[in-house]
Design a protein around this motif. Structure first.
Motif, PDB file in Angstrom:
ATOM      1  N   GLY A 121      14.654 -10.976  -0.440  1.00  0.00           N
ATOM      2  CA  GLY A 121      15.749 -10.882   0.535  1.00  0.00           C
ATOM      3  C   GLY A 121      15.366 -11.309   1.951  1.00  0.00           C
ATOM      4  N   LEU A 122      14.316 -10.701   2.500  1.00  0.00           N
ATOM      5  CA  LEU A 122      13.954 -10.984   3.900  1.00  0.00           C
ATOM      6  C   LEU A 122      13.460 -12.417   4.075  1.00  0.00           C
ATOM      7  CD1 LEU A 122      12.300  -7.716   5.267  1.00  0.00           C
ATOM      8  CD2 LEU A 122      14.494  -8.720   5.866  1.00  0.00           C
ATOM      9  N   ALA A 123      12.781 -12.941   3.034  1.00  0.00           N
ATOM     10  CA  ALA A 123      12.320 -14.327   3.115  1.00  0.00           C
ATOM     11  C   ALA A 123      13.529 -15.249   3.239  1.00  0.00           C
ATOM     12  CB  ALA A 123      11.511 -14.681   1.880  1.00  0.00           C
ATOM     13  N   GLY A 174      11.561  -8.493  -3.212  1.00  0.00           N
ATOM     14  CA  GLY A 174      10.798  -9.004  -2.061  1.00  0.00           C
ATOM     15  C   GLY A 174      11.270 -10.382  -1.624  1.00  0.00           C
ATOM     16  N   TYR A 182       7.169 -10.476  -1.005  1.00  0.00           N
ATOM     17  CA  TYR A 182       6.340  -9.382  -0.505  1.00  0.00           C
ATOM     18  C   TYR A 182       7.154  -8.095  -0.410  1.00  0.00           C
ATOM     19  CZ  TYR A 182       2.867  -6.743   1.982  1.00  0.00           C
ATOM     20  OH  TYR A 182       1.946  -5.785   2.306  1.00  0.00           O
ATOM     21  N   LYS A 227      18.731   0.935   1.562  1.00  0.00           N
ATOM     22  CA  LYS A 227      17.742   1.162   0.505  1.00  0.00           C
ATOM     23  C   LYS A 227      16.542   1.949   1.014  1.00  0.00           C
ATOM     24  CE  LYS A 227      16.549  -2.644  -1.904  1.00  0.00           C
ATOM     25  NZ  LYS A 227      16.504  -4.094  -2.155  1.00  0.00           N
ATOM     26  N   GLY A 253      18.523  -1.594   5.003  1.00  0.00           N
ATOM     27  CA  GLY A 253      18.554  -0.369   5.808  1.00  0.00           C
ATOM     28  C   GLY A 253      18.960   0.813   4.929  1.00  0.00           C
ATOM     29  N   ARG A 270       4.123   0.773  -0.274  1.00  0.00           N
ATOM     30  CA  ARG A 270       4.846   2.002  -0.596  1.00  0.00           C
ATOM     31  C   ARG A 270       6.041   1.720  -1.506  1.00  0.00           C
ATOM     32  NH1 ARG A 270       7.283   3.263   4.528  1.00  0.00           N
ATOM     33  NH2 ARG A 270       8.612   1.595   3.746  1.00  0.00           N
ATOM     34  N   ASP A 271       6.801   0.627  -1.165  1.00  0.00           N
ATOM     35  CA  ASP A 271       8.009   0.362  -1.931  1.00  0.00           C
ATOM     36  C   ASP A 271       7.749  -0.274  -3.290  1.00  0.00           C
ATOM     37  OD1 ASP A 271       9.746   1.512  -0.112  1.00  0.00           O
ATOM     38  OD2 ASP A 271       9.632  -0.268   1.166  1.00  0.00           O
ATOM     39  N   GLY A 273      13.709  -3.851  -6.159  1.00  0.00           N
ATOM     40  CA  GLY A 273      13.731  -5.002  -5.247  1.00  0.00           C
ATOM     41  C   GLY A 273      12.818  -6.096  -5.741  1.00  0.00           C
ATOM     42  N   PHE A 280      15.815  -4.603  12.847  1.00  0.00           N
ATOM     43  CA  PHE A 280      15.646  -6.038  12.597  1.00  0.00           C
ATOM     44  C   PHE A 280      16.553  -6.781  13.560  1.00  0.00           C
ATOM     45  CE2 PHE A 280      13.086  -6.411   8.755  1.00  0.00           C
ATOM     46  CZ  PHE A 280      13.053  -5.097   8.319  1.00  0.00           C
ATOM     47  N   GLY A 332      10.585   3.250   8.078  1.00  0.00           N
ATOM     48  CA  GLY A 332       9.792   2.386   8.952  1.00  0.00           C
ATOM     49  C   GLY A 332       8.784   1.554   8.168  1.00  0.00           C
ATOM     50  N   ILE A 333       8.108   0.696   8.916  1.00  0.00           N
ATOM     51  CA  ILE A 333       7.149  -0.233   8.277  1.00  0.00           C
ATOM     52  C   ILE A 333       5.829  -0.174   9.055  1.00  0.00           C
ATOM     53  CG2 ILE A 333       6.736  -2.663   7.650  1.00  0.00           C
ATOM     54  CD1 ILE A 333       9.957  -2.786   8.155  1.00  0.00           C
TER      55      ILE A 333
HETATM   56  P1  ADP Z   1      13.391  -6.144  -1.451  1.00  0.00           P
HETATM   57  O1  ADP Z   1      14.208  -5.210  -0.629  1.00  0.00           O
HETATM   58  O2  ADP Z   1      14.112  -6.751  -2.584  1.00  0.00           O
HETATM   59  O3  ADP Z   1      12.082  -5.542  -1.850  1.00  0.00           O
HETATM   60  P2  ADP Z   1      13.166  -7.714   0.970  1.00  0.00           P
HETATM   61  O4  ADP Z   1      12.581  -9.054   1.158  1.00  0.00           O
HETATM   62  O5  ADP Z   1      14.542  -7.524   1.431  1.00  0.00           O
HETATM   63  O6  ADP Z   1      12.974  -7.392  -0.564  1.00  0.00           O
HETATM   64  O7  ADP Z   1      12.211  -6.704   1.720  1.00  0.00           O
HETATM   65  C1  ADP Z   1      10.843  -6.803   1.600  1.00  0.00           C
HETATM   66  C2  ADP Z   1      10.198  -5.447   1.796  1.00  0.00           C
HETATM   67  O8  ADP Z   1      10.294  -5.071   3.166  1.00  0.00           O
HETATM   68  C3  ADP Z   1      10.848  -4.356   1.057  1.00  0.00           C
HETATM   69  O9  ADP Z   1      10.340  -4.257  -0.236  1.00  0.00           O
HETATM   70  C4  ADP Z   1      10.493  -3.139   1.902  1.00  0.00           C
HETATM   71  O10 ADP Z   1       9.201  -2.688   1.524  1.00  0.00           O
HETATM   72  C5  ADP Z   1      10.447  -3.675   3.290  1.00  0.00           C
HETATM   73  N1  ADP Z   1      11.693  -3.419   4.047  1.00  0.00           N
HETATM   74  C6  ADP Z   1      12.745  -4.253   4.210  1.00  0.00           C
HETATM   75  N2  ADP Z   1      13.709  -3.708   4.981  1.00  0.00           N
HETATM   76  C7  ADP Z   1      13.238  -2.477   5.337  1.00  0.00           C
HETATM   77  C8  ADP Z   1      13.758  -1.418   6.151  1.00  0.00           C
HETATM   78  N3  ADP Z   1      14.947  -1.506   6.750  1.00  0.00           N
HETATM   79  N4  ADP Z   1      12.986  -0.309   6.301  1.00  0.00           N
HETATM   80  C9  ADP Z   1      11.768  -0.206   5.701  1.00  0.00           C
HETATM   81  N5  ADP Z   1      11.224  -1.172   4.938  1.00  0.00           N
HETATM   82  C10 ADP Z   1      11.953  -2.288   4.746  1.00  0.00           C
END
Ligand code: ADP
Length: 612
Positions: A578-580, A576, A562, A519, A517, A566-567, A574, A605, A548-549
């Motif tokens: 963390g969320l996994a 990709g 993943y 970042k 959040g 954009r990021d 990052g 989330f 947003g996404i």
């Molecule tokens: P990382 O942050 O290391 O890239 P994550 O697995 O945590 O890896 O997140 C994957 C991707 O999801 C991020 O690269 C970002 O593009 C997107 N993302 C995650 N959290 C957010 C958020 N709160 N707002 C917008 N995009 C997000």
């Protein structure tokens, strides 16, 4: 090809729908109706000979055959010879005599008179009649001369060939030129049984105690259950009769049918059981009598039952397509095919004419559709797998690259640190750099291994009762420190809830959502961490006011490595992963995670965790 993008269930549903939609066309297709007839013909030909036939021993065919034609011809046989034969036969006292011959015109008066005298000796006599110009306004009956028929029953001798020329049925009654005549076979059976006039009902015709399934709506058609190919019935040459070379006992009390069998006589038609040449008319009549006397009727199942059976086959095929896959599906279809074949054979023995050709076509079509559907599903999943593998390889390369950077720094610094000319303060700086980079490296490798191990299920959960509020307090505290760099406020709204969970992993997951959040949000915004309780679940949500996404990427961000497009190019570092990892942790706890987001309007989330 669009189906490639759809879910397997959707793909299967689409193919099932196609099969069901095509069913009526298959059932009522003229070509397949022909196939149905051919199938039943084949069963009639292949089945073993009838084990019991009362009629077979009661019928004798008196054949005006090639030998008769050669000796007493030309055909039609002259009245004098016919009269002589009738006289000879009358001595043997058959029960019924049926003449499959037309006697419409007067011949030599003396010969006619002799024939009339001979015919009068038969108490149960049937003479043939035919409808000329059938179906035309000028139609007329070719009846026997009244002098011949004054004490005889007149019956029609028409066969009713199907469009392919095969005679599979007979019209029990023929109507035209304002007169109706019953079929010769029916009259022969009636007189043989000594029954009264046939009784007509809507669905059947009754002859004594026998009900013939010949409905008014179907023009009183009776399907002939052929006992076998030509030659099944006892047969005597007319020449032998005249020459008194036959045993009169052969005819006593029997049903005798006289007609032309000579090849040049023209009275031959193809039937389901005839091979090279057509079957003689008297053999066909004999088979009609046999069908009636042995009560071995063949009933077509009718359009409603036909459609119902088609639906049944499709239903079975569709269920197999929905429930089974690959080898099991193949086995199910093989079984269904075998059942259909068995049912096709059994049905004729039970007296039913199944539309087996249509049913097999329905089945083959459904099987083909199942194969296409399975193929496209397989292709789709293979394509997905290839794409995932490519992405995975790409991300691993990215990680390897990230690992290389600190490694190069460590390598360079460690080389220089041992050089004597390097001043002490620089040496200390290098040692610091080596320490920092190796820590970053350890962190990277640790995260990478964690997600792999968690995904493979080799990290056991250390579940204990956890006070969720306390965990959140601690995590939010750490998050605030991290958020300070962007002046982002982190708020917590949490209830006092006890949960059975792995505290360390849960903290990691929540902390990861908070750092994300931070970042991916602009400066001076806020983040809300909320813990709520439902009847069976507890939800922990982290909402930010960030970028947003996009909808297309909302599912994908939970995949390993993943990062949104954009990021990938953005300033926030990052991997990709963390969320996994968060998703893996939540799922290992029996919960699930999802994101609600508006591009430019923040993301929320939510993790749902079962209470038990
Ligand atoms: P990382 O942050 O290391 O890239 P994550 O697995 O945590 O890896 O997140 C994957 C991707 O999801 C991020 O690269 C970002 O593009 C997107 N993302 C995650 N959290 C957010 C958020 N709160 N707002 C917008 N995009 C997000």
């Amino acid at each position: 090809m669009k189906l490639l993008c759809a879910s397997p269930r959707l793909v299967r549903s689409v193919y099932c729908l196609i099969v069901v939609a095509v069913l009526p066309w298959i059932i009522w297709n003229g070509f397949l109706q022909q196939l149905n007839s051919e199938w039943n013909d084949m069963v009639l030909r292949l089945r073993p000979p009838a084990s019991y036939s009362q009629a077979l021993g009661q019928i004798v065919l008196l054949a005006i055959d090639d030998r008769t034609a050669a000796k007493y011809g030309p055909l039609p046989l002259n009245r004098r010879t016919l009269g002589a034969g009738m006289q000879a036969l009358a001595d043997a006292q058959p029960r019924v005599l049926a003449l499959d011959l037309l006697l419409p015109e007067a011949g030599d008066p003396a010969a006619d008179a002799a024939l009339i005298l001979a015919l009068r000796r038969y108490p149960r006599l049937i003479l043939g009649a035919a409808l000329d110009n059938d179906g035309q306004p000028q139609a007329s009956w070719i009846d026997p001369l009244p002098a011949f028929s004054d004490h005889a029953t007149v019956a029609h001798v028409h066969a009713a060939p199907d469009p392919d020329g095969d005679v599979r049925s007979v019209l029990l009654i023929k109507q035209g030129a304002s007169a109706r005549r019953w079929a010769l076979g029916l009259e022969a059976a009636r007189l043989f049984l000594g029954a009264g006039r046939p009784l007509e009902q809507t669905e059947s015709v009754t002859l004594g105690s026998i009900r013939l399934p010949a409905s008014f709506a179907e023009n009183r058609i009776l399907f002939i259950n052929y006992v076998g190919p030509e030659g099944a019935f006892q047969r005597v040459s007319f020449a032998d009769l005249i020459e008194r070379r036959t045993d009169p006992e052969l005819f006593r009390n029997k049903l005798v049918i006289i007609g032309v069998t000579a090849q040049g006589g023209g009275d031959r038609i193809f039937t389901p059981v005839s091979s090279g040449i057509g079957m003689s008319g008297i053999e066909i009549h004999a088979n009609v009598v046999r069908t009636i006397l042995d009560r071995v009727f063949l009933r077509p199942v009718g359009p409603a039952a036909e459609f119902g059976l088609g639906l049944l086959v499709i239903g079975a095929a569709v269920l197999a397509m929905v429930w089974l896959q690959a080898t099991r599906l193949l086995l199910a279809f093989l079984l269904l095919g075998a059942l259909l074949f068995a049912a096709g054979f059994a049905s004729v023995s039970l007296g039913y004419l199944f539309p087996i050709g249509s049913l097999i076509t329905v089945f083959v079509f459904a099987a083909g559709m199942a194969a296409v559907s399975e193929h496209s599903i397989l292709k789709r999943s293979l394509a997905g797998e290839v794409r995932r593998r490519q992405e995975y390889a790409f991300r691993v390369q990215a990680i390897a690259h990230e690992i290389k950077t600190p490694l190069t720094a460590i390598q360079g610094s460690s080389e220089m640190i041992s050089e004597s000319w390097v001043p002490e303060d620089q040496r200390l700086e290098m040692a610091g750099l080596i320490h920092k980079e190796s820590k970053r490296l350890t962190g990277l490798v640790h995260t990478f291994l964690s997600v792999e191990r968690l995904a493979s299920g080799s990290v056991p959960l250390d579940k204990r009762p956890v006070a969720l509020r306390q965990v959140c307090d601690e995590v939010v505290e750490r998050g605030r420190l991290y958020a300070a760099r962007k002046n982002i406020r982190v708020e917590l709204r949490a209830l006092d809830i006890q949960l059975n969970a792995d505290q360390e992993l849960l903290s990691f997951a929540i902390y990861n959502l908070i750092t994300n959040g931070v970042k991916y949000s602009p400066k001076n915004t806020s983040i809300l961490v909320a813990v709520e309780e439902g009847s069976t679940i507890v939800t922990v949500s982290v909402a930010d006011q960030g970028q947003g996404i996009l909808p297309a990427e909302r599912e994908r961000i939970f995949e390993r490595f993943y990062r949104t497009r954009r990021d990938e190019k953005g300033s926030e570092e990052g991997t990709g992963i963390g969320l996994a990892l968060v998703k893996e942790i939540v799922e290992q706890h029996g919960g699930r995670i999802f994101v609600e987001s508006q591009p430019g309007g923040g993301s929320r989330f939510t993790m749902t965790l079962p209470k038990e």
